[in-house]
Design an enzyme around this catalytic site. Structure first.
Site, PDB file in Angstrom:
ATOM      1  N   ARG A  81       5.808  -6.650   3.273  1.00  0.00           N
ATOM      2  CA  ARG A  81       4.172  -7.009   2.823  1.00  0.00           C
ATOM      3  C   ARG A  81       4.471  -6.675   1.157  1.00  0.00           C
ATOM      4  O   ARG A  81       4.124  -5.648   0.898  1.00  0.00           O
ATOM      5  CB  ARG A  81       3.432  -6.222   3.645  1.00  0.00           C
ATOM      6  CG  ARG A  81       1.938  -6.724   3.041  1.00  0.00           C
ATOM      7  CD  ARG A  81       0.721  -6.241   3.898  1.00  0.00           C
ATOM      8  NE  ARG A  81       0.408  -5.018   4.147  1.00  0.00           N
ATOM      9  CZ  ARG A  81      -0.450  -4.408   4.808  1.00  0.00           C
ATOM     10  NH1 ARG A  81      -1.352  -5.119   5.407  1.00  0.00           N
ATOM     11  NH2 ARG A  81      -0.590  -3.081   4.764  1.00  0.00           N
ATOM     12  N   HIS A 130       0.692  -1.245   0.031  1.00  0.00           N
ATOM     13  CA  HIS A 130       0.041  -0.019  -0.050  1.00  0.00           C
ATOM     14  C   HIS A 130       0.940   1.172  -0.067  1.00  0.00           C
ATOM     15  O   HIS A 130       0.244   2.431   0.384  1.00  0.00           O
ATOM     16  CB  HIS A 130      -0.940   0.107   1.172  1.00  0.00           C
ATOM     17  CG  HIS A 130      -2.115  -0.866   1.111  1.00  0.00           C
ATOM     18  ND1 HIS A 130      -2.907  -0.994   0.315  1.00  0.00           N
ATOM     19  CD2 HIS A 130      -2.224  -2.168   1.896  1.00  0.00           C
ATOM     20  CE1 HIS A 130      -3.640  -2.207   0.475  1.00  0.00           C
ATOM     21  NE2 HIS A 130      -3.565  -2.565   1.409  1.00  0.00           N
ATOM     22  N   GLN A 184      -0.978 -13.746   5.387  1.00  0.00           N
ATOM     23  CA  GLN A 184      -1.971 -12.883   6.077  1.00  0.00           C
ATOM     24  C   GLN A 184      -3.460 -13.263   5.591  1.00  0.00           C
ATOM     25  O   GLN A 184      -3.855 -13.650   4.495  1.00  0.00           O
ATOM     26  CB  GLN A 184      -1.913 -11.422   5.104  1.00  0.00           C
ATOM     27  CG  GLN A 184      -2.491 -10.249   5.876  1.00  0.00           C
ATOM     28  CD  GLN A 184      -1.939  -9.001   5.871  1.00  0.00           C
ATOM     29  OE1 GLN A 184      -0.901  -8.930   6.184  1.00  0.00           O
ATOM     30  NE2 GLN A 184      -2.872  -8.081   5.401  1.00  0.00           N
ATOM     31  N   ASP A 196      -9.474  -5.505   6.406  1.00  0.00           N
ATOM     32  CA  ASP A 196      -9.987  -5.989   5.315  1.00  0.00           C
ATOM     33  C   ASP A 196     -11.318  -7.136   5.702  1.00  0.00           C
ATOM     34  O   ASP A 196     -12.164  -7.165   4.935  1.00  0.00           O
ATOM     35  CB  ASP A 196      -9.018  -6.792   4.673  1.00  0.00           C
ATOM     36  CG  ASP A 196      -8.004  -5.986   3.603  1.00  0.00           C
ATOM     37  OD1 ASP A 196      -8.512  -5.557   2.491  1.00  0.00           O
ATOM     38  OD2 ASP A 196      -7.014  -5.364   4.101  1.00  0.00           O
ATOM     39  N   ASP A 214      15.954 -11.259  -2.275  1.00  0.00           N
ATOM     40  CA  ASP A 214      17.254 -11.061  -2.624  1.00  0.00           C
ATOM     41  C   ASP A 214      17.975  -9.839  -1.861  1.00  0.00           C
ATOM     42  O   ASP A 214      19.022  -9.710  -1.836  1.00  0.00           O
ATOM     43  CB  ASP A 214      17.358 -11.025  -4.174  1.00  0.00           C
ATOM     44  CG  ASP A 214      17.480 -12.336  -4.810  1.00  0.00           C
ATOM     45  OD1 ASP A 214      17.455 -13.320  -4.199  1.00  0.00           O
ATOM     46  OD2 ASP A 214      17.635 -12.369  -5.963  1.00  0.00           O
TER      47      ASP A 214
END
Length: 246
Positions: free
Chosen positions: A67, A42, A144, A172, A81
Protein backbone atom coordinates in the site's frame (compact mmCIF):
# COMPACT_ATOMS: atom_id res chain seq x y z
CA UNK A 1 -1.94 -15.66 -13.94
CA UNK A 2 -2.52 -12.44 -12.04
CA UNK A 3 -2.60 -12.49 -8.27
CA UNK A 4 -6.04 -10.90 -8.74
CA UNK A 5 -7.25 -14.26 -10.10
CA UNK A 6 -6.44 -15.80 -6.73
CA UNK A 7 -8.32 -12.97 -5.04
CA UNK A 8 -11.49 -14.10 -6.83
CA UNK A 9 -11.38 -17.41 -4.97
CA UNK A 10 -13.52 -18.28 -1.95
CA UNK A 11 -11.86 -16.23 0.81
CA UNK A 12 -8.31 -14.95 0.71
CA UNK A 13 -7.00 -13.76 4.05
CA UNK A 14 -4.10 -11.38 4.58
CA UNK A 15 -3.05 -8.74 7.04
CA UNK A 16 -1.57 -5.27 7.04
CA UNK A 17 2.09 -5.26 8.08
CA UNK A 18 3.17 -2.21 10.05
CA UNK A 19 6.62 -3.35 11.19
CA UNK A 20 9.26 -2.51 8.56
CA UNK A 21 11.54 -5.43 9.27
CA UNK A 22 12.04 -8.78 7.49
CA UNK A 23 11.81 -10.80 10.71
CA UNK A 24 8.09 -10.08 11.04
CA UNK A 25 7.58 -11.23 7.43
CA UNK A 26 9.45 -14.43 8.22
CA UNK A 27 7.14 -15.04 11.18
CA UNK A 28 3.94 -14.16 9.30
CA UNK A 29 4.91 -16.60 6.55
CA UNK A 30 4.27 -19.33 9.13
CA UNK A 31 0.77 -18.05 9.92
CA UNK A 32 -1.17 -19.66 7.02
CA UNK A 33 -1.99 -16.31 5.40
CA UNK A 34 -2.70 -15.98 1.68
CA UNK A 35 -1.02 -12.61 1.19
CA UNK A 36 0.44 -9.59 2.97
CA UNK A 37 -0.13 -5.87 2.56
CA UNK A 38 2.97 -3.89 3.47
CA UNK A 39 1.55 -0.61 4.74
CA UNK A 40 3.98 1.94 3.35
CA UNK A 41 1.25 4.60 3.61
CA UNK A 42 0.93 4.62 7.39
CA UNK A 43 4.14 2.94 8.58
CA UNK A 44 7.82 3.99 8.45
CA UNK A 45 8.98 1.95 5.46
CA UNK A 46 11.86 3.30 3.41
CA UNK A 47 13.30 1.76 0.25
CA UNK A 48 15.75 -0.43 2.15
CA UNK A 49 13.22 -1.90 4.58
CA UNK A 50 10.63 -2.33 1.83
CA UNK A 51 13.24 -4.16 -0.23
CA UNK A 52 14.12 -6.54 2.62
CA UNK A 53 10.49 -7.25 3.48
CA UNK A 54 9.56 -7.99 -0.13
CA UNK A 55 12.65 -10.19 -0.51
CA UNK A 56 11.64 -12.21 2.56
CA UNK A 57 8.05 -12.57 1.36
CA UNK A 58 9.20 -13.77 -2.06
CA UNK A 59 11.54 -16.32 -0.51
CA UNK A 60 8.60 -17.51 1.59
CA UNK A 61 6.33 -17.78 -1.45
CA UNK A 62 3.91 -15.23 0.00
CA UNK A 63 2.24 -12.77 -2.42
CA UNK A 64 2.77 -9.19 -1.29
CA UNK A 65 0.95 -5.97 -2.08
CA UNK A 66 2.47 -2.65 -1.10
CA UNK A 67 0.00 0.00 0.00
CA UNK A 68 1.97 2.91 -1.36
CA UNK A 69 1.78 6.39 0.18
CA UNK A 70 1.12 8.12 -3.16
CA UNK A 71 0.82 7.32 -6.85
CA UNK A 72 3.96 9.09 -8.03
CA UNK A 73 5.88 7.17 -10.74
CA UNK A 74 8.94 6.76 -8.51
CA UNK A 75 6.84 5.34 -5.67
CA UNK A 76 5.18 2.76 -7.92
CA UNK A 77 8.50 1.92 -9.59
CA UNK A 78 10.19 1.38 -6.23
CA UNK A 79 7.64 -1.17 -5.01
CA UNK A 80 7.48 -3.11 -8.26
CA UNK A 81 11.23 -3.12 -8.94
CA UNK A 82 11.75 -4.57 -5.45
CA UNK A 83 9.57 -7.46 -6.57
CA UNK A 84 6.19 -6.79 -5.00
CA UNK A 85 3.30 -8.78 -6.45
CA UNK A 86 1.44 -5.53 -6.87
CA UNK A 87 0.43 -2.20 -5.41
CA UNK A 88 -2.60 -1.02 -3.49
CA UNK A 89 -3.20 2.66 -4.16
CA UNK A 90 -5.09 4.75 -1.59
CA UNK A 91 -7.65 7.45 -2.35
CA UNK A 92 -8.48 6.56 -5.96
CA UNK A 93 -11.33 8.91 -6.83
CA UNK A 94 -11.64 9.09 -10.63
CA UNK A 95 -11.25 6.91 -13.70
CA UNK A 96 -8.63 9.32 -15.03
CA UNK A 97 -6.56 8.82 -11.88
CA UNK A 98 -6.98 5.05 -12.21
CA UNK A 99 -5.83 5.10 -15.83
CA UNK A 100 -2.71 7.05 -14.87
CA UNK A 101 -1.91 4.58 -12.08
CA UNK A 102 -2.24 1.64 -14.47
CA UNK A 103 0.04 3.30 -17.02
CA UNK A 104 2.69 3.97 -14.37
CA UNK A 105 2.53 0.35 -13.20
CA UNK A 106 3.31 -1.19 -16.58
CA UNK A 107 6.08 -0.88 -19.12
CA UNK A 108 5.49 1.08 -22.30
CA UNK A 109 5.66 4.61 -23.62
CA UNK A 110 5.36 7.10 -20.72
CA UNK A 111 4.89 4.16 -18.38
CA UNK A 112 7.07 2.37 -15.86
CA UNK A 113 10.79 2.94 -16.38
CA UNK A 114 12.66 -0.19 -17.39
CA UNK A 115 15.66 -1.67 -15.60
CA UNK A 116 16.82 -5.22 -16.14
CA UNK A 117 19.02 -5.30 -13.05
CA UNK A 118 16.22 -5.42 -10.46
CA UNK A 119 14.91 -8.28 -8.33
CA UNK A 120 11.72 -8.18 -10.41
CA UNK A 121 13.85 -8.93 -13.49
CA UNK A 122 15.89 -11.63 -11.71
CA UNK A 123 18.96 -9.40 -11.57
CA UNK A 124 19.54 -9.19 -15.33
CA UNK A 125 19.15 -12.94 -15.89
CA UNK A 126 15.66 -12.65 -17.40
CA UNK A 127 15.56 -11.57 -21.06
CA UNK A 128 13.80 -8.26 -21.69
CA UNK A 129 10.99 -9.79 -23.74
CA UNK A 130 10.28 -12.34 -21.02
CA UNK A 131 10.33 -9.75 -18.25
CA UNK A 132 8.01 -7.44 -20.17
CA UNK A 133 5.61 -10.31 -20.80
CA UNK A 134 5.55 -11.73 -17.27
CA UNK A 135 5.29 -8.28 -15.70
CA UNK A 136 2.29 -7.43 -17.87
CA UNK A 137 0.65 -10.73 -16.97
CA UNK A 138 1.31 -10.78 -13.23
CA UNK A 139 1.48 -7.22 -11.87
CA UNK A 140 -1.61 -6.54 -9.76
CA UNK A 141 -3.03 -3.04 -9.33
CA UNK A 142 -5.60 -2.55 -6.57
CA UNK A 143 -7.56 0.70 -6.32
CA UNK A 144 -8.56 1.62 -2.78
CA UNK A 145 -11.94 3.35 -2.62
CA UNK A 146 -12.15 5.38 0.57
CA UNK A 147 -13.57 8.79 -0.40
CA UNK A 148 -17.13 9.86 -1.28
CA UNK A 149 -15.85 10.92 -4.72
CA UNK A 150 -14.39 7.45 -5.24
CA UNK A 151 -17.72 5.87 -4.33
CA UNK A 152 -19.55 8.22 -6.70
CA UNK A 153 -17.17 7.31 -9.54
CA UNK A 154 -16.62 3.66 -8.64
CA UNK A 155 -18.24 2.18 -11.75
CA UNK A 156 -15.97 4.21 -14.00
CA UNK A 157 -12.94 3.23 -11.89
CA UNK A 158 -13.86 -0.45 -11.97
CA UNK A 159 -14.23 -0.29 -15.75
CA UNK A 160 -10.61 0.79 -16.25
CA UNK A 161 -8.59 -1.94 -17.93
CA UNK A 162 -5.64 -2.76 -15.69
CA UNK A 163 -7.37 -2.03 -12.42
CA UNK A 164 -7.35 -5.61 -11.22
CA UNK A 165 -9.27 -5.27 -7.96
CA UNK A 166 -11.01 -2.77 -5.70
CA UNK A 167 -10.44 -2.40 -1.97
CA UNK A 168 -12.94 -0.72 0.36
CA UNK A 169 -11.46 1.59 2.97
CA UNK A 170 -14.36 1.71 5.41
CA UNK A 171 -12.55 3.63 8.15
CA UNK A 172 -11.68 6.52 5.84
CA UNK A 173 -15.20 6.43 4.43
CA UNK A 174 -16.66 6.72 7.93
CA UNK A 175 -14.43 9.73 8.65
CA UNK A 176 -15.22 11.35 5.30
CA UNK A 177 -18.97 10.90 5.70
CA UNK A 178 -18.87 12.08 9.31
CA UNK A 179 -20.23 8.72 10.44
CA UNK A 180 -19.71 7.54 14.03
CA UNK A 181 -18.28 4.14 12.96
CA UNK A 182 -17.87 1.76 10.05
CA UNK A 183 -21.17 0.16 11.09
CA UNK A 184 -23.10 3.29 10.03
CA UNK A 185 -25.67 2.83 7.28
CA UNK A 186 -23.99 5.33 4.97
CA UNK A 187 -20.73 3.38 5.12
CA UNK A 188 -22.48 0.08 4.45
CA UNK A 189 -24.38 1.58 1.51
CA UNK A 190 -21.15 2.96 0.06
CA UNK A 191 -19.45 -0.42 0.53
CA UNK A 192 -22.28 -2.24 -1.24
CA UNK A 193 -22.01 0.22 -4.13
CA UNK A 194 -18.31 -0.62 -4.50
CA UNK A 195 -19.09 -4.34 -4.40
CA UNK A 196 -21.78 -3.95 -7.06
CA UNK A 197 -19.35 -2.12 -9.36
CA UNK A 198 -16.73 -4.82 -8.88
CA UNK A 199 -19.28 -7.53 -9.69
CA UNK A 200 -20.40 -5.68 -12.81
CA UNK A 201 -16.87 -5.68 -14.20
CA UNK A 202 -15.97 -9.12 -12.82
CA UNK A 203 -13.22 -7.86 -10.56
CA UNK A 204 -12.46 -9.00 -7.02
CA UNK A 205 -13.13 -6.66 -4.14
CA UNK A 206 -11.43 -6.62 -0.77
CA UNK A 207 -11.73 -4.75 2.48
CA UNK A 208 -10.17 -4.20 5.86
CA UNK A 209 -11.79 -5.91 8.84
CA UNK A 210 -10.70 -5.46 12.43
CA UNK A 211 -11.92 -8.92 13.44
CA UNK A 212 -12.56 -12.18 11.60
CA UNK A 213 -16.14 -12.24 12.93
CA UNK A 214 -16.95 -9.52 10.38
CA UNK A 215 -15.90 -11.63 7.41
CA UNK A 216 -18.96 -13.88 7.02
CA UNK A 217 -21.39 -11.01 6.40
CA UNK A 218 -19.15 -9.32 3.83
CA UNK A 219 -18.30 -12.60 2.13
CA UNK A 220 -22.02 -13.09 1.54
CA UNK A 221 -22.17 -9.58 0.07
CA UNK A 222 -19.42 -10.41 -2.42
CA UNK A 223 -16.09 -9.51 -0.81
CA UNK A 224 -13.46 -12.14 -1.60
CA UNK A 225 -10.26 -10.96 0.08
CA UNK A 226 -9.73 -9.42 3.48
CA UNK A 227 -6.98 -7.44 5.14
CA UNK A 228 -7.48 -8.68 8.69
CA UNK A 229 -6.25 -6.16 11.25
CA UNK A 230 -2.45 -5.91 11.45
CA UNK A 231 0.36 -7.75 13.18
CA UNK A 232 0.38 -4.95 15.77
CA UNK A 233 -3.26 -5.56 16.67
CA UNK A 234 -2.77 -9.32 16.70
CA UNK A 235 0.13 -9.01 19.13
CA UNK A 236 -1.83 -6.71 21.46
CA UNK A 237 -5.02 -8.80 21.28
CA UNK A 238 -3.12 -12.03 21.82
CA UNK A 239 -1.42 -10.85 24.99
CA UNK A 240 -4.62 -9.21 26.26
CA UNK A 241 -6.48 -12.52 25.83
CA UNK A 242 -3.75 -14.32 27.76
CA UNK A 243 -3.87 -11.70 30.51
CA UNK A 244 -7.66 -12.01 30.72
CA UNK A 245 -7.32 -15.79 31.06
CA UNK A 246 -5.16 -15.48 34.18
Amino acid sequence: MRFSSQLQQAVQLGTFVKTPHPHIIEVLALANLDFLILDAEHSPYDRATLDLCIMTARLSGLPTLVRIPDAEPSTILNALDCGATGIQVPHVCTAEQAEQIVKRSHYGENGRGYAGSTRAANYATKPMAEHLSTSQATTTVVAQIEDPAGVDNVEAIAAVDGIDALFIGQVDLAVAYGAPSVQADIVREASLKVIAAAKKYNKPVGMFVADASQISDWKEAGVSFFGLASEHKMIIDGFNRQRAAL
